[in-house]
Design an enzyme around this catalytic site. Structure first.
Site, mmCIF file in Angstrom:
data_model
loop_
_atom_site.group_PDB
_atom_site.id
_atom_site.type_symbol
_atom_site.label_atom_id
_atom_site.label_comp_id
_atom_site.label_asym_id
_atom_site.label_seq_id
_atom_site.Cartn_x
_atom_site.Cartn_y
_atom_site.Cartn_z
ATOM 1 N N GLU A 261 19.755 -36.787 -8.275
ATOM 2 C CA GLU A 261 18.317 -36.574 -7.371
ATOM 3 C C GLU A 261 16.672 -36.343 -7.005
ATOM 4 O O GLU A 261 16.612 -36.097 -8.774
ATOM 5 C CB GLU A 261 18.826 -35.174 -6.030
ATOM 6 C CG GLU A 261 18.340 -34.760 -4.707
ATOM 7 C CD GLU A 261 18.403 -35.717 -4.085
ATOM 8 O OE1 GLU A 261 19.744 -36.251 -3.708
ATOM 9 O OE2 GLU A 261 17.807 -35.852 -3.128
ATOM 10 N N THR A 305 18.400 -40.815 0.687
ATOM 11 C CA THR A 305 19.441 -40.387 -0.105
ATOM 12 C C THR A 305 20.235 -41.332 1.181
ATOM 13 O O THR A 305 21.072 -41.932 0.350
ATOM 14 C CB THR A 305 19.776 -38.714 0.098
ATOM 15 O OG1 THR A 305 19.075 -38.156 -0.655
ATOM 16 C CG2 THR A 305 21.271 -38.605 -1.027
ATOM 17 N N HIS A 482 15.166 -41.052 -4.587
ATOM 18 C CA HIS A 482 13.880 -42.130 -4.482
ATOM 19 C C HIS A 482 13.472 -40.657 -5.095
ATOM 20 O O HIS A 482 12.975 -40.014 -5.787
ATOM 21 C CB HIS A 482 13.790 -41.168 -2.647
ATOM 22 C CG HIS A 482 14.646 -40.728 -1.826
ATOM 23 N ND1 HIS A 482 13.888 -38.899 -2.812
ATOM 24 C CD2 HIS A 482 15.410 -39.768 -1.611
ATOM 25 C CE1 HIS A 482 14.873 -38.151 -2.186
ATOM 26 N NE2 HIS A 482 15.634 -38.303 -1.917
HETATM 27 C C1 GP9 Z 1 21.973 -33.433 0.673
HETATM 28 C C2 GP9 Z 1 21.411 -34.196 0.373
HETATM 29 C C3 GP9 Z 1 19.416 -34.664 0.476
HETATM 30 O O1 GP9 Z 1 23.390 -33.666 0.867
HETATM 31 O O2 GP9 Z 1 21.562 -35.266 0.011
HETATM 32 O O3 GP9 Z 1 18.649 -35.367 1.113
HETATM 33 P P1 GP9 Z 1 17.672 -36.188 1.110
HETATM 34 O O4 GP9 Z 1 16.846 -34.728 1.703
HETATM 35 O O5 GP9 Z 1 16.990 -36.251 -0.564
HETATM 36 O O6 GP9 Z 1 17.857 -37.291 1.450
HETATM 37 MN MN MN Z 2 17.545 -37.362 -2.185
#
Ligand code: GP9
Ligand code: MN
Length: 686
Positions: A261, A305, A482
């Site tokens: 992440e 995401t 990202h």
């Molecule tokens: C939440 C996570 C966040 O389930 O995938 O998404 P993002 O804010 O990084 O797009």
């Molecule tokens: Mn994300």
């Protein structure tokens, strides 16, 4: 009778009085349902306040329609509206119980039978208390029928009714303003139905989902079977042949896709006060059996995401606005990695420690053909296990292990981590005393701490897989989805990079994220090809030896020798080994200098720009028009969404059945016993 009582009976015997009574009862009821039947997770005073008041504006507007009518009709209209509203709430309570999500218009229209989707009979799901939502309607109807409340037949001036409409719209605007100030992009970025209900209310959600579904069907209706031909023609020209040295070398292995992440490339080998932020990922990056790409960019738009997931598993670009998973994920036809691999005998599973409704994963993953979606209900929950959006990474990996053990092999497992997400919160017990950076920007400085935590969580997971005997026969795909630090933090970015100031060029290079493929025996090394998330699927399929020259993919294999090295950003900017184009400025990719283009260069840049614009718009057409529904390549069968059910009990039953029907999981191969214990130093589990 006391005076107050008298005044009250007098008031409710007027049309206005009855109107406000109906609205008030509806308000109280909705709020009670919010608190007892849904988990909306309102945090902080703004969200709590909005949750409390959000039923009011819409109720005034909708019940206010009755005020335009005379006599009895006005009263019965209010009751009909109230009945319909209650039914909408009731349906949502029942749907929510099964799916932790709200009933969107797309779902109602699309699956045709929500009932079947529920997987159980309604009688099994409905609770007696759910019928409580009809209580106020029933009481009011009785009071009217027995003339306890008298009907006020005096006509109401039109302009009063109209004033009520205006007032309600004004309140709605104010509500939306507050909501958007707390969560910007609420409706444009379209994260989660739960958010829309929490901030705006069930009625607003109904309107919003009707709008979305209308938009979606309009673009779909405009498309025709011939549209896919121009896409195929373009792809035929831009396809490259795979690298024979790599093609099929990983055939039949399990695949782990590990979503890091908000993880940026600059973190690799980065040090703070002489300490490596991510020592384990660094080792992985430099391992002889890891193919590491150091010119790999994230290409996400507003969907963040969701866009990354879409690109990685479909090789389609995210949309210019909002998230394609949310708007098109439920209805569209896809040729996604899980479906493709499923047709090669793979079991497919996604793991994520957040609510399933976020980014509409609960519906989109069905369209992509995931056999399993292990989301928060599959994980043991405790207050201390969570931070930010959901489960802390160490606990997430630990608890995922029990399910991974039970997946029939070969499998394709995607694990989406979460702790390294803005605002990079981590409790002191979990920081390992790792120092923050010292840019002075409070948002930026803890980023390395959560990244450090993710790195440790990753290492624990890998060592578990080695113990469990799942390491040797697996391919690992790691990627950062990202940026973690947005362009709004330029001074801090400059400090992190050791520069005085950052240029647009630097910011474009800052969009690099890690991409690594690791497998025992794989010929690794650091590869400098320019590519991005759109290129992952063809790269992976080629390594697995899965034919992919007929399915629709906009990327190309990163290992192919003659590939076009061109990275399109969602806004039409791009990077190639020679040129970095941001707006109307072209930089030299090697030096970062602004280029004054000569004639030849101008022609080159314009050809690249042309390619970028074309591929983005063709990919959009595939999604907007749902063009894949018109296309049946001979090596791909369409996905049957109705086959999938991610409810906890159904997922567990399916796993259990798989142990018998296809006993190839790590556990089944170990006579049904757990093949390794998970070792973690997570303080929450001590
Ligand atoms: C939440 C996570 C966040 O389930 O995938 O998404 P993002 O804010 O990084 O797009
Ligand atoms: Mn994300």
């Amino acid at each position: 009778m006391s005076n107050i009582m008298k005044r009250f009976t007098h008031t409710i015997n007027t049309k206005w009085g009855f109107f406000f009574l109906t609205v008030a009862l509806f308000w109280i009821k909705t709020y009670v349902v919010y608190q007892t039947k849904f988990t909306l997770g309102a945090k902080g005073s703004v969200q709590e306040f909005l949750l409390l008041i959000n039923p009011i504006p819409a109720a005034l507007l909708i019940f206010g329609i009755a005020l335009y009518f005379r006599g009895r009709l006005a009263y019965w209209l209010m009751m009909i509206i109230s009945f319909l509203e209650s039914t909408w709430i009731f349906a949502n309570i029942v749907y929510y119980r099964e799916f932790s999500d709200f009933l969107s218009v797309g779902i109602i229209k699309g699956s045709g039978d929500v009932q079947n989707n529920l997987g159980k009979s309604l009688a099994e799901i409905v609770k007696i208390s759910d019928f409580g939502v009809y209580l106020d309607v029933l009481i009011l109807i009785l009071l009217l029928s027995f003339k306890v409340i008298k009907i006020d037949k005096r006509p109401l001036k039109r302009r009063y009714a109209f004033t009520m409409t205006l007032v309600s719209l004004g309140l709605m605007g104010a509500e939306f303003g507050m909501a958007n100030a707390d969560r910007s992009g609420l409706l444009t970025r379209t994260f989660d139905n739960n958010y829309v209900v929490k901030y705006l209310g069930l009625n607003e959600f109904a309107a919003f989902s009707a709008y979305q579904s209308q938009k979606e069907s309009a673009t779909r209706a405009n498309a025709s079977a011939s549209d896919i031909q121009s896409v195929l023609k373009f792809l035929k020209k831009s396809r490259v042949s795979p690298n024979a040295e790599y093609y099929g070398t990983q055939k039949g292995k399990n695949v782990f896709v590990i979503h890091l992440e908000s993880f940026q490339q600059f973190l690799i080998d980065y040090k703070v006060e002489g300490k490596e932020v991510t020592p384990n990922l660094n080792k992985f990056y430099h391992n002889n059996n890891t193919l590491s790409f150091d010119n790999f960019y994230n290409q996400v738009g507003q969907g963040k995401t969701a866009d990354a997931e879409l690109m990685l598993e479909n090789s389609l670009f995210g949309l210019p606005q909002g998230s394609a998973m949310t708007t098109y994920g439920t209805q569209n036809t896809f040729q996604a990695a899980p479906s493709i691999l499923d047709q090669q005998g793979y079991t497919t599973a996604a793991f994520h420690g957040d609510v399933p409704s976020f980014w509409n994963r609960d519906n989109t993953y069905k369209s992509w053909g995931y056999d399993y979606f292990f989301s928060n209900s599959y994980y043991k929950e405790k207050e201390a296990y969570n931070v930010g959006y959901g489960m802390k990474d160490k606990i997430f990996f630990d608890q995922s292990a029990q399910y991974i053990q039970q997946l029939s092999q070969p499998f394709y497992a995607k694990l989406i981590t979460l702790t390294n997400h803005y605002p990079y919160e981590i409790d002191s017990k979990n920081t390992d005393d790792f120092p923050q950076t010292k840019t002075g920007d409070k948002t930026v400085d803890p980023y390395v701490q959560t990244a450090h935590y993710l790195d440790q969580a990753f290492a624990e997971f890998i060592s578990y897989l080695k113990d469990a005997g799942l390491y040797k026969n697996s391919v690992f795909v790691l990627y950062g989805d990202h940026y973690g630090i947005s362009n709004n933090h330029r001074p801090a970015i400059a400090k992190l990079l050791g520069k005085d100031k950052v240029t647009q060029y630097d910011l474009a290079q800052f969009q690099k994220v890690p991409f690594m493929i690791h497998a025992e025996g794989l010929k690794g090394g650091i590869n400098h090809t320019y590519g991005g998330e759109i290129d992952v699927l063809p790269t992976l399929l080629d390594l697995l030896g899965v034919k992919n020259n007929t399915t629709v993919q906009f990327g190309n294999d990163l290992l192919a020798k003659n590939r076009k090295q061109l990275v399109a950003f969602r806004n039409g900017n791009f990077v190639s080994p020679q040129y970095t184009k941001i707006g109307s400025t072209v930089y030299d990719t090697k030096t970062g200098e602004v280029l004054k283009l000569n004639k030849k260069q101008r022609a080159e840049v314009s050809a690249l720009q042309n390619h970028v614009t074309t591929e983005l718009s063709l990919s959009d057409r595939v999604i907007y028009g749902d063009l894949l529904r018109f296309y049946d390549p001979d090596n791909f069968k369409k996905t049957d969404k109705a086959k999938y059910n991610y409810k906890l009990n159904s997922g567990l039953a399916q796993l259990k059945k798989a142990q018998k029907d296809n006993p190839t999981s790590a556990k089944a191969k170990n006579d049904g016993k757990v093949s390794a214990e998970y070792k973690t130093d997570a303080p929450e589990l001590k």
